[in-house]
Design an enzyme around this catalytic site. Structure first.
Site, PDB file in Angstrom:
ATOM      1  CB  SER A  35      -0.856  -0.022   1.268  1.00 40.13           C
ATOM      2  OG  SER A  35      -1.444   1.237   1.474  1.00 40.13           O
ATOM      3  CE1 TYR A  85      -3.997  -2.674   5.369  1.00 40.38           C
ATOM      4  CE2 TYR A  85      -3.578  -0.356   4.905  1.00 40.38           C
ATOM      5  CZ  TYR A  85      -3.828  -1.643   4.461  1.00 40.38           C
ATOM      6  OH  TYR A  85      -3.902  -1.891   3.108  1.00 40.38           O
ATOM      7  CE  LYS A 101      -1.658  -4.583   3.368  1.00 41.15           C
ATOM      8  NZ  LYS A 101      -1.964  -5.849   2.704  1.00 41.15           N
TER       9      LYS A 101
END
Ligand code: NAD
Ligand code: UDP
Length: 338
Positions: free
Chosen positions: A124, A149, A153
């Site tokens: 991302s 989050y 990643k």
């Protein structure tokens, strides 16, 4: 030979399955439906007129992965499965690390055990954090993510890079997505978030059909052309096609390859609202609200590396994205729930 798609029933996974099946690939899919529905898979088969082999289950379950790799000849894995809500990741960080990081480790161990060494991973733009100026390039420093989050990643990117460093026969693509919106032009699959959407486009579409009363404009005092946040919106079908290019690249190369998947153009919240109003013929009621905590003003990609090395670039424009998002929501006001 088949492609294993984890998280196949999700928003990006389902659109990528359509592209894979249309491209002649066989698919083996796994999903635990924690954020999706069987209907999405049924619709993929309806759109393409082709079947895929589906295993309901969790990627953290090594027995089911073992079964998948034993019962099928898997050529490459496209790994979408994971949790993705930024706000929620701050409330239940351990769930995010468990699902995203531990899940990826279990998957990689199964790949190693079965000698499958091609992996495309959903990373991302959030790994770029808040300190890099846009346009964001793949060689900029990463890792200063502002939430669990984003950190999950980044950690997975590190783990996959270490995996290649100890076994140079791996081929790994880290795809850094910008802001996927839009839906398949059939209106049969699209984005179906749980609860009140946090992301801008589903919030707009649900306001358009009257499911929500208004669109909160979260910050109107940013240093941008109209004061609202700027993002790089990309049609999910273009994003899906990027995965096919990545799989093709890994057919004859080893290494770790990182690519931005974005359009390279930034649009503000008001730009998106105006484009949506034009595409739908509807007026979106808006209400100015304070900035959303943790948001940055501007985030858009330099997508030239993906074009140079994969021959991929986004084809669809903002009008296409809005028209397709609206068609999906209008045809399916409650998403996959009837
Ligand atoms: P999504 O939630 O629609 O899809 C993820 C799918 O994975 C869901 O179908 C869910 O049920 C499944 N899943 C989750 N955990 C699982 C597990 N442990 N085992 C098996 N299945 C599991 O999300 P999406 O928008 O399609 O995103 C796909 C991937 O792309 C995610 O990894 C996400 O973090 C990443 N990503 C998404 C965006 C975005 O804006 N949508 C942006 C950047 C990166
Ligand atoms: N945004 C907004 N209202 C909303 C949701 C989002 O104004 O209800 C803004 C948000 O502040 C950001 C942009 O829309 O500037 C895109 O937000 P989104 O959550 O879709 O993407 P992200 O910020 O995660 O890139």
């Amino acid at each position: 030979m088949a492609i294993l798609v984890t998280g196949a029933a999700g928003y990006i996974g389902s659109h990528t399955c359509v592209e894979l099946l249309c491209g002649g690939y066989d698919i083996v899919a796994i999903d635990n439906f924690s954020n999706s529905s069987q209907t999405a898979l049924d619709m993929v088969e309806r759109i393409t007129g082709k079947k895929m082999r589906f295993y309901p289950g969790d990627i953290r379950d090594k027995d089911i992965l073992n079964r998948i790799f034993t019962e099928n000849e898997i050529d490459a894995v496209i790994h979408f499965a994971g949790l993705k809500a930024v706000g929620e990741s701050c409330e239940i960080p351990l769930e995010y690390y468990d699902n995203n990081v531990y899940g990826s480790i279990v998957l990689c161990k199964a790949m190693l055990q079965h000698n499958c060494k091609r992996l495309v991973f959903s990373s991302s733009a959030t790994v770029y954090g808040e300190n890099n100026p846009s346009p964001l390039r793949e060689d900029m420093p990463v890792g200063a993510a502002t939430n669990p989050y984003g950190s999950s990643k980044y950690i997975i990117e590190l783990i996959l890079t270490d995996l290649f460093n100890c076994d140079n026969s791996f081929g790994i693509c880290l795809l850094r997505y910008f802001n996927p919106i839009g839906a398949h032009e059939s209106g049969l699959i699209g984005e179906d978030p749980n609860g009140i959407p946090n992301n801008l486009m589903p919030r707009i579409t649900q306001t358009a059909i009257g499911r929500l009363p208004y669109l909160p404009i979260r910050g109107t005092d940013y240093d941008t052309h109209d004061g609202t946040g700027v993002r790089d919106y990309i049609h999910v079908a273009d994003l899906a096609k990027g995965h096919i290019k990545a799989v093709e690249k890994l057919a004859n190369s080893t290494g770790v390859f990182t690519y931005n998947l974005g359009t390279g153009t930034g649009y503000s919240v008001y730009d998106l609202v105006r484009a949506f109003e034009k595409a739908s013929g509807l007026k979106i009621p808006c209400k100015k609200e304070p900035r959303r905590p943790g948001d940055i003003a501007v985030c858009y990609s330099d997508p030239s590396k993906a074009f140079k090395e994969l021959g991929w670039k986004a084809e669809k424009n903002l009008d296409d994205m809005c028209a397709d998002s609206f068609r999906w929501q209008k045809n399916n006001p409650n998403g996959y729930r009837k």
